[in-house]
Design a protein around this motif. Structure first.
Motif, PDB file in Angstrom:
ATOM      1  N   ALA A  17      39.662  45.141  43.779  1.00  0.00           N
ATOM      2  CA  ALA A  17      38.341  44.809  43.700  1.00  0.00           C
ATOM      3  C   ALA A  17      38.589  44.140  41.722  1.00  0.00           C
ATOM      4  O   ALA A  17      38.661  45.314  41.492  1.00  0.00           O
ATOM      5  N   VAL A  18      37.917  42.769  42.039  1.00  0.00           N
ATOM      6  CA  VAL A  18      38.720  42.564  40.419  1.00  0.00           C
ATOM      7  C   VAL A  18      37.205  41.875  39.871  1.00  0.00           C
ATOM      8  O   VAL A  18      36.718  41.093  40.870  1.00  0.00           O
ATOM      9  N   TYR A  19      36.751  42.476  38.467  1.00  0.00           N
ATOM     10  CA  TYR A  19      35.377  41.794  38.204  1.00  0.00           C
ATOM     11  C   TYR A  19      35.776  41.632  36.785  1.00  0.00           C
ATOM     12  O   TYR A  19      35.835  42.047  35.580  1.00  0.00           O
ATOM     13  N   PRO A  20      36.243  40.269  37.320  1.00  0.00           N
ATOM     14  CA  PRO A  20      37.453  40.128  35.260  1.00  0.00           C
ATOM     15  C   PRO A  20      35.719  39.806  34.787  1.00  0.00           C
ATOM     16  O   PRO A  20      35.560  39.907  33.173  1.00  0.00           O
ATOM     17  N   ASP A  21      34.166  39.721  34.687  1.00  0.00           N
ATOM     18  CA  ASP A  21      33.268  39.769  33.795  1.00  0.00           C
ATOM     19  C   ASP A  21      32.953  40.773  32.956  1.00  0.00           C
ATOM     20  O   ASP A  21      32.906  41.356  31.680  1.00  0.00           O
ATOM     21  N   GLU A  22      33.919  41.720  33.710  1.00  0.00           N
ATOM     22  CA  GLU A  22      33.535  43.584  32.959  1.00  0.00           C
ATOM     23  C   GLU A  22      34.913  43.956  33.060  1.00  0.00           C
ATOM     24  O   GLU A  22      35.346  45.467  32.269  1.00  0.00           O
ATOM     25  N   ASN A  23      36.300  43.317  33.012  1.00  0.00           N
ATOM     26  CA  ASN A  23      37.356  43.368  32.642  1.00  0.00           C
ATOM     27  C   ASN A  23      37.657  44.957  33.525  1.00  0.00           C
ATOM     28  O   ASN A  23      38.339  46.298  33.102  1.00  0.00           O
ATOM     29  N   ARG A  24      37.942  44.852  34.739  1.00  0.00           N
ATOM     30  CA  ARG A  24      37.494  45.822  35.761  1.00  0.00           C
ATOM     31  C   ARG A  24      38.161  45.610  36.750  1.00  0.00           C
ATOM     32  O   ARG A  24      37.953  44.611  37.099  1.00  0.00           O
ATOM     33  N   LYS A  35      39.968  54.019  43.633  1.00  0.00           N
ATOM     34  CA  LYS A  35      40.856  54.249  42.339  1.00  0.00           C
ATOM     35  C   LYS A  35      40.458  52.970  41.345  1.00  0.00           C
ATOM     36  O   LYS A  35      40.368  51.919  41.283  1.00  0.00           O
ATOM     37  N   ARG A  36      39.696  53.560  39.656  1.00  0.00           N
ATOM     38  CA  ARG A  36      39.156  52.460  39.117  1.00  0.00           C
ATOM     39  C   ARG A  36      40.793  52.469  37.919  1.00  0.00           C
ATOM     40  O   ARG A  36      41.301  53.350  37.096  1.00  0.00           O
ATOM     41  N   LEU A  37      41.282  51.488  37.174  1.00  0.00           N
ATOM     42  CA  LEU A  37      42.247  51.373  37.029  1.00  0.00           C
ATOM     43  C   LEU A  37      41.703  51.055  35.321  1.00  0.00           C
ATOM     44  O   LEU A  37      40.683  50.156  35.095  1.00  0.00           O
ATOM     45  N   THR A  38      42.994  50.969  34.562  1.00  0.00           N
ATOM     46  CA  THR A  38      41.962  51.020  33.196  1.00  0.00           C
ATOM     47  C   THR A  38      42.606  50.346  32.881  1.00  0.00           C
ATOM     48  O   THR A  38      44.045  49.766  33.271  1.00  0.00           O
ATOM     49  N   MET A  39      43.112  49.431  31.416  1.00  0.00           N
ATOM     50  CA  MET A  39      43.907  48.736  31.086  1.00  0.00           C
ATOM     51  C   MET A  39      44.902  49.115  30.826  1.00  0.00           C
ATOM     52  O   MET A  39      46.010  48.104  30.449  1.00  0.00           O
ATOM     53  N   ALA A  40      45.099  50.423  30.884  1.00  0.00           N
ATOM     54  CA  ALA A  40      46.723  51.209  30.718  1.00  0.00           C
ATOM     55  C   ALA A  40      47.538  51.419  31.951  1.00  0.00           C
ATOM     56  O   ALA A  40      48.434  51.782  31.761  1.00  0.00           O
ATOM     57  N   ASP A  41      46.744  51.417  32.853  1.00  0.00           N
ATOM     58  CA  ASP A  41      47.121  51.647  34.117  1.00  0.00           C
ATOM     59  C   ASP A  41      48.240  50.410  34.919  1.00  0.00           C
ATOM     60  O   ASP A  41      48.595  48.902  34.325  1.00  0.00           O
ATOM     61  N   VAL A  56      47.309  46.210  34.095  1.00  0.00           N
ATOM     62  CA  VAL A  56      46.435  45.821  34.320  1.00  0.00           C
ATOM     63  C   VAL A  56      45.613  44.949  33.569  1.00  0.00           C
ATOM     64  O   VAL A  56      45.092  43.874  33.379  1.00  0.00           O
ATOM     65  N   LYS A  57      46.104  45.387  32.041  1.00  0.00           N
ATOM     66  CA  LYS A  57      45.574  44.397  30.818  1.00  0.00           C
ATOM     67  C   LYS A  57      46.177  42.801  31.245  1.00  0.00           C
ATOM     68  O   LYS A  57      46.251  42.044  30.694  1.00  0.00           O
ATOM     69  N   ASP A  58      47.289  42.544  31.586  1.00  0.00           N
ATOM     70  CA  ASP A  58      47.747  41.060  31.835  1.00  0.00           C
ATOM     71  C   ASP A  58      47.109  40.558  32.432  1.00  0.00           C
ATOM     72  O   ASP A  58      47.112  39.169  32.599  1.00  0.00           O
ATOM     73  N   LEU A  59      46.354  41.423  33.313  1.00  0.00           N
ATOM     74  CA  LEU A  59      45.515  40.566  34.882  1.00  0.00           C
ATOM     75  C   LEU A  59      44.077  39.767  33.297  1.00  0.00           C
ATOM     76  O   LEU A  59      43.023  38.557  34.713  1.00  0.00           O
ATOM     77  N   PHE A  60      43.660  40.435  32.497  1.00  0.00           N
ATOM     78  CA  PHE A  60      43.065  40.471  31.675  1.00  0.00           C
ATOM     79  C   PHE A  60      43.040  39.668  30.159  1.00  0.00           C
ATOM     80  O   PHE A  60      42.813  40.484  29.387  1.00  0.00           O
ATOM     81  N   PRO A  61      43.676  38.798  30.347  1.00  0.00           N
ATOM     82  CA  PRO A  61      44.548  38.202  29.181  1.00  0.00           C
ATOM     83  C   PRO A  61      43.185  38.279  27.917  1.00  0.00           C
ATOM     84  O   PRO A  61      43.585  37.634  26.921  1.00  0.00           O
TER      85      PRO A  61
END
Length: 64
Positions: A17-24, A35-41, A56-61
């Motif tokens: 479940a990707v929530y781009p407006d929330e970088n989540r 499991k909620r993933l963080t930008m460090a995961d 995960v950080k690559d999914l939210f550039p």
């Protein structure tokens, strides 16, 4: 949980479940807590996509 996610879980499908407006991003799989993933995961493909992984950080550039 959305109706679509509940339907996918009933079919034994793992959902990203990707929530781009929330970088989540949350991984929802049958029989385990979400499991909620963080930008460090790292997001991995689990049993469905073995060998797949992406930070995960690559999914939210545009995330700060």
């Amino acid at each position: 949980m959305s109706e679509k996610i509940a339907s996918d879980l009933a079919a034994q499908t793992t959902v990203w479940a990707v929530y781009p407006d929330e970088n989540r991003l949350t991984v929802v799989a049958p029989g385990v807590p979400p499991k909620r993933l963080t930008m460090a995961d790292m997001l991995d493909g689990g049993d469905g996509l073995p060998g797949f992984s992406v930070p995960v950080k690559d999914l939210f550039p545009t995330a700060k």
